[in-house]
Enzyme design. Sequence first.
Site, mmCIF file in Angstrom:
data_model
loop_
_atom_site.group_PDB
_atom_site.id
_atom_site.type_symbol
_atom_site.label_atom_id
_atom_site.label_comp_id
_atom_site.label_asym_id
_atom_site.label_seq_id
_atom_site.Cartn_x
_atom_site.Cartn_y
_atom_site.Cartn_z
ATOM 1 C CB SER A 17 92.504 30.274 73.569
ATOM 2 O OG SER A 17 93.889 30.371 73.862
ATOM 3 C CB CYS B 279 96.347 31.383 80.741
ATOM 4 S SG CYS B 279 94.719 30.683 80.395
#
Length: 348
Positions: free
Chosen positions: A95, A257
């Site tokens: 991530s 993101c």
Amino acid sequence: MNGNTNWDRSLDLLEVHCQGEIGKVIVGGAPEIPGATMLDKMNHINNVDDSLRRFVTFEPRASVAMSVNLLVAPTRPDADAGFIVFQADRAHPMSGSNCICVVTALLESGRVTMQEPETIVRLDTPAGLIVARAACRDGRCLSVSLDNVPSFAEALDREIETPRWGRIRVDIAFGGVYYGIVDVDQVGSKIEPANARYLAEAGIELKSLLAEQVTVKHPVLTGVDEIAYVMFRGQEPDGAVRTCTTLPPGRVDRSPCGTGSSANLATLYARGKVAVGDRRTSRSIIGGEFVAEAIGVTEVGGRPAVLPRITGRGWIYGREQLRMSQDDPFKNGFALSDSWGPQVDMLG
């Protein structure tokens, strides 16, 4: 507090956020995770024993809008540290926002020696080696640039059938995990804070439909075989990409993101809209920004791939100690639909 004999053992965490997205970092007290590689360790957590993940990602110790990162000693000699991302549904291989949180925590806590004006941190992750370049001044981490794993488009404009929106087009791309990327106007909405609940539930519905209609399997990484997230995409007047990644059981990413921005960069490269050296700004639902840059090209399992560099910033905002007690009636955690959304049952 650890000296109190009534405490069996405890976890030490640094509380960190990246552009508003919480990514706490476990810096002490965690049990050893079996596995020769970081991917083995992640698969052990997902397939054998997920008690630690549940302990730190469910109520009463956690809330829906956060992740927790487990610091692990690296399994490869070229890495400074390793980490695995814990979220409410499972452990994930990578991530971007969480990686930025981890680098910030490592440097500002002194676990990796900070060099000014730049420190290079090499991270062992289940998705592969991540090289991070941190801009540093006066003991602070001002920004982190991640050289992410090779990212590629699996399918462009893949059509799927939906009960609510009819036939829609989805880009399927890998940016550290697999994404279904959907132009937001196809679900009759815009990426704005007021639409967060609608987008969260729409994204989870689409994730379920994608699981039924589209099969993915990473050509190299064993066990990476699902579309983890649906990311809605919009265009801003200044050329930025507006992003809204939706996460189980039903929330939206507060950050732009990093892996999703990498996956989107791969779709732009596949369409011939990005070349090496080009940059694109990704802007989140609350206005935070990452810069995604194509720094090279390669291939993965015969697929053309782009090498993304993601730049953003994290902030340490606190410290936390969690007591791990065998007589805690909720040591396995729980989640309720009043805050976690109506799809809470999908967490199991």
